[in-house]
Design an enzyme around this catalytic site. Structure first.
Site, mmCIF file in Angstrom:
data_model
loop_
_atom_site.group_PDB
_atom_site.id
_atom_site.type_symbol
_atom_site.label_atom_id
_atom_site.label_comp_id
_atom_site.label_asym_id
_atom_site.label_seq_id
_atom_site.Cartn_x
_atom_site.Cartn_y
_atom_site.Cartn_z
ATOM 1 N N LYS A 151 0.113 4.241 -0.317
ATOM 2 C CA LYS A 151 -0.556 5.433 0.246
ATOM 3 C C LYS A 151 -0.319 6.642 -0.670
ATOM 4 C CE LYS A 151 -0.005 3.378 4.755
ATOM 5 N NZ LYS A 151 0.034 3.537 6.184
ATOM 6 N N GLU A 158 -6.781 4.522 8.006
ATOM 7 C CA GLU A 158 -6.616 5.952 7.692
ATOM 8 C C GLU A 158 -7.884 6.504 7.044
ATOM 9 O OE1 GLU A 158 -2.942 5.529 5.525
ATOM 10 O OE2 GLU A 158 -1.958 4.990 7.399
ATOM 11 N N ASN A 164 0.872 -1.180 0.000
ATOM 12 C CA ASN A 164 0.000 0.000 0.000
ATOM 13 C C ASN A 164 0.911 1.232 0.000
ATOM 14 O OD1 ASN A 164 -1.805 2.047 0.508
ATOM 15 N ND2 ASN A 164 -2.302 1.394 2.588
ATOM 16 N N GLU A 181 -5.199 -5.224 10.710
ATOM 17 C CA GLU A 181 -4.186 -4.197 10.914
ATOM 18 C C GLU A 181 -4.443 -3.467 12.229
ATOM 19 O OE1 GLU A 181 -2.348 -2.925 6.972
ATOM 20 O OE2 GLU A 181 -4.168 -1.763 7.174
ATOM 21 N N SER A 195 3.623 -2.202 10.483
ATOM 22 C CA SER A 195 5.076 -2.194 10.673
ATOM 23 C C SER A 195 5.726 -3.544 10.351
ATOM 24 C CB SER A 195 5.443 -1.735 12.084
ATOM 25 O OG SER A 195 5.002 -0.409 12.289
ATOM 26 N N GLY A 228 2.541 2.170 10.840
ATOM 27 C CA GLY A 228 3.469 3.289 10.676
ATOM 28 C C GLY A 228 4.150 3.706 11.970
ATOM 29 N N HIS A 253 -9.425 0.887 5.139
ATOM 30 C CA HIS A 253 -8.143 1.110 5.800
ATOM 31 C C HIS A 253 -8.364 2.057 6.979
ATOM 32 C CE1 HIS A 253 -4.059 2.470 6.525
ATOM 33 N NE2 HIS A 253 -3.660 1.364 5.916
HETATM 34 C C1 PEP Z 1 -0.756 0.048 6.274
HETATM 35 O O1 PEP Z 1 -0.980 1.251 6.341
HETATM 36 O O2 PEP Z 1 -1.553 -0.699 5.690
HETATM 37 C C2 PEP Z 1 0.462 -0.463 6.908
HETATM 38 C C3 PEP Z 1 0.517 -1.724 7.194
HETATM 39 O O3 PEP Z 1 1.452 0.472 7.127
HETATM 40 P P1 PEP Z 1 2.906 0.170 7.743
HETATM 41 O O4 PEP Z 1 3.419 -1.101 7.130
HETATM 42 O O5 PEP Z 1 3.725 1.360 7.352
HETATM 43 O O6 PEP Z 1 2.729 0.055 9.227
#
Ligand code: PEP
Length: 253
Positions: free
Chosen positions: A11, A100, A9, A170, A216, A176, A98
């Site tokens: 983003k 966000e 992703n 998630e 992460s 992040g 997601h």
């Molecule tokens: C995400 O936003 O789907 C995600 C997993 O981000 P990150 O790997 O940066 O934590």
């Protein structure tokens, strides 16, 4: 055997030239990498780069996904992108729900359900995100929250429709932040999600559903996360912006 999926992703990152460079890097790296035959890579770039990314796709192990879709079919919805448009570009996957989008754009479970319906109507596979925020985890409410997200977002589907769904767990506190769920926390939640699916649609559908972990995930922790029986891959944010890290995660099975 369930598919192993590693979805990147991107983003709202990368200019056109940077995106092209990253795709080139990924392809070059893939040429010297042997991926498990059961592994599917999905790259989800920003909308303007979908077509360019599709040009790199080989329709087998490297596929393309969008990061969002409208919950409406067509018409006066300025700034929105419909599932029909994604279908016309031959995009295969789309992320929905997601954290966000839930946090910044007020995407509720009801909206997630409508977006999933749009995607299925137009032949795309939804990658549906769920996960609790830190306060919910600290209050031990993570199972309740995820159950509600899955039930309200997905359980209106028929078993055949549910067969097209990829779930991504998630935990929001891990996205992040550099703070990854432990393999035990991931396995516990993935097994819980699978049990919800089994209860609603039966064991066969549950056993065939890919459930990805996101938060992460990096080459250094992917192996121990993916070693768990109910973790079928990852939805990768930050680490998908570097070819070495993205492919490093894809080879962690
Ligand atoms: C995400 O936003 O789907 C995600 C997993 O981000 P990150 O790997 O940066 O934590």
């Amino acid at each position: 055997m369930r598919k192993h999926i590693v979805a990147g992703n991107w983003k709202m990152n990368k200019t056109f030239g940077e995106a092209d460079d990253l795709l080139n890097d990924i392809m070059t790296k893939l040429e010297s990498t042997t991926l498990d035959a059961n592994t599917q890579l999905i790259v989800c770039p920003p909308f303007p780069y979908l077509e360019m990314t599709s040009d790199y796709s080989d329709d087998s192990y490297f596929m393309v996904g969008a990061q969002n879709v409208s919950d409406q079919e067509v018409g006066a919805y300025t700034g929105e992108v419909s599932a029909a448009m994604l279908e016309s570009l031959e995009i295969d996957y789309c992320i929905v729900g997601h954290s966000e989008r839930r946090a910044y754009y007020h995407e509720t479970n009801e909206i997630v359900a409508r977006k999933v319906d749009q995607l299925l109507k137009h032949g795309l596979k939804p990658i549906v995100c769920c996960g609790e925020v830190l306060e919910e985890r600290e209050a031990n409410k993570q199972f309740e929250v995820v159950k509600q997200q899955i039930t309200e977002g997905l359980f209106h589907l028929t078993p055949e429709q549910f067969g097209e769904i990829i779930v991504a767990y998630e935990p929001v506190w891990a996205i992040g932040t550099g703070k990854t769920a432990t393999p035990e926390q991931a396995q516990e939640m993935h097994a819980f999600i699978r049990s919800l699916i089994a209860e609603k649609y039966g064991n066969e559908v549950a056993e065939e559903t890919s459930i990805l972990y996101g938060g992460s995930c990096k080459p250094s922790n992917a192996k121990e996360l993916f070693a768990n029986k109910d973790v079928d891959g990852g939805l990768i944010g930050g680490a998908s912006l570097k070819a070495d890290d993205f492919i490093g995660i894809a080879t962690a099975f």
